[in-house]
Design an enzyme around this catalytic site. Structure first.
Site, short mmCIF file in Angstrom:
data_model
loop_
_atom_site.label_atom_id
_atom_site.label_comp_id
_atom_site.label_asym_id
_atom_site.label_seq_id
_atom_site.Cartn_x
_atom_site.Cartn_y
_atom_site.Cartn_z
N GLU A 168 1.03 6.72 -6.72
CA GLU A 168 -0.10 7.71 -6.68
C GLU A 168 0.51 9.36 -6.72
OE1 GLU A 168 -3.20 6.71 -3.90
OE2 GLU A 168 -3.02 8.70 -3.35
N LYS A 203 0.84 -1.02 0.01
CA LYS A 203 -0.06 0.05 -0.10
C LYS A 203 0.89 1.18 -0.22
CE LYS A 203 -3.77 2.47 0.16
NZ LYS A 203 -3.54 3.55 1.10
#
Lengths: 303, 303
Positions: free
Chosen positions: A181, A174
């Site tokens: 991102e 993550k």
């Protein structure tokens, strides 16, 4: 199917609702009464006044999802839950904890007979409707226990969640996801800034973003978001040019340094966020002063 | 519907086929006999032995798409086509030309009564099947003439193409698109490198990429490509770590400098490509030598 959820912010509330709507019985708790009230009365949802009550209402081997900000909030919740839990219970940290904290917590809890899953959860506020992407770290048995819930939460019951590896692997995955991102967002934002800086070409950036959604190489969910943002408010009126950062970007950059694996774009995107927070200001002021001293260049004055 | 296509590389051949399969009559030409032969015999496709023959076979007001590498190949093709064309004909440069060249060509051709469209085309080799994303610059009348072809080529007949603005706007939009692409690719690649550098977490990067395709924030076509690449060859065996660049990244970085609009991530991604081409080697060698001189640090020797 019964599950506890601690923390009813945007992500926690969305996960609670998605599980409840699929028929799971959700016992949830948040320190904020407002957050609890927002869910009260929904089918299959019960709110508990505190963690002891939440644990008391869960029968058998409990599965409790913690959806809280990384750091002290998670640490406190785990510490408080520990004496309330029994051997065989499973705690799932679905927040953005640092993967090394998760490895440490999994180790500590396993010594008390508790299972611990580090669950990276992506999908934002759209996850409630469209499902989340789940990256899970933990023992095979822990994942087996959580799988029925993962299948409900995921955007695809088979492919929308992954047992990434041992404890820490979920939050590591993550963390890297979030680092990527940062870079993708920065690349898109730079591109749209360069388009807007060319008024003589009269390009409608919202319509261009919509067009790029069809067949272009940069098509992506983040581009979809840019398209709707720019179509609604191309001038971005009312938005201050400040971007917060909340852990993942820093950890990814640290990992790059510790592993000696270059991540120039992700690190640059992180630095761009720091600058947006005013954290370049001291350096900028000193550079302005040096230019004045050696070259007599004018210094902009604060208002 | 009749159209000429000059240049039958991967993109040009794909566009020719997509138009022909939709019923347009395509007269095409490529200097390479092999490229022409690959299309010969397909329905609605005729190959012309040279540009004069191509122009001779197109009746009425011609529409001719040029799909060649930017720079001299486009310049030469336009120069060769000029005396073969008649007033009212439309030339469409569908390659990645520098938008300032396109503005210049549009101006020069308009003085001869010819129409010129700068068409940024994205979609890669998948465009034949799924359609392209078209960014068009030119006069409203030119775009009107080309629209029936744009609707066929596009991934969506309504939303997959855009009249971006006057001459230059199409190639400017495509240049920025490609700049964003540089940044997104670099961000994804850095993330997967950091995942692979953590073998103790045993994360299957191909499966993780597949999982991210469902519900995550980084889902995108480039991620889809990463997923299939890593599932087929996680070690990337046989691939040299060298990335070419072909204009758009440099132009985007130049634009950032000329406009004074920061594009640190796109520029860093471009610099990372230069480094991959060995263009950092001289600086690296000098740094190694300086460290030796001031600190006695060992210098790695060439084999």
């Amino acid at each position: 199917m019964e599950i506890g959820i601690v923390g009813l912010g945007r992500m926690g509330a969305g996960m609670a609702r998605r599980l409840a709507r699929a028929g799971a019985h959700v016992i949830c708790h948040d320190r904020s009464e407002a957050a609890q009230k927002a869910l009260a009365g929904e089918a299959n949802v019960d709110c508990a006044e505190n963690l002891a009550a939440l644990c008391a209402r869960l029968a058998g081997e409990r599965v409790i999802v913690i959806m809280l900000p990384a750091g002290a909030p998670v640490e406190d919740a785990v510490r408080e839950l520990l004496p309330l839990c029994s051997s065989g219970d499973t705690l799932v940290d679905a927040g953005n904890s640092y993967y090394r904290d998760s490895m440490r917590r999994a180790m500590a809890l396993s010594q008390q007979g508790l299972r611990y899953i580090d669950a990276g959860v992506s999908g934002g506020v759209h996850g409630l409707e469209h499902g989340y992407c789940l990256m899970l770290g933990g023992t095979p048995r822990s994942i087996e226990i959580f799988e029925p819930f993962a299948r409900i939460l995921a955007a695809d019951p088979e492919r929308g969640w992954l047992h990434c590896g041992p404890s820490g692997a979920g939050h590591y995955a993550k963390m890297i996801h979030n680092g990527i991102e940062y870079g993708m967002m920065q690349a898109l934002a730079e591109g749209f800034a360069l388009l807007a800086a060319k008024p003589e070409l009269d390009i409608d950036t919202g319509r261009l973003a919509q067009t790029w959604r069809h067949g272009s190489v940069v098509r992506s969910w983040l581009l979809d978001l840019c398209a709707s943002i720019l179509e609604e408010n191309e001038e971005l009126a009312g938005v201050a040019p400040v971007i917060d950062d909340s852990g993942s970007g820093r950890w990814t950059a640290l990992e790059s340094i510790e592993l000696g694996v270059p991540a120039p774009v992700i690190t640059t995107a992180l630095m761009a966020r720091f600058s947006s927070q005013g954290r370049s200001d001291r350096a900028r002021k000193l550079i302005a002063m040096m230019r004045q001293r050696f070259g007599g260049h004018a210094v902009h004055k604060t208002p």
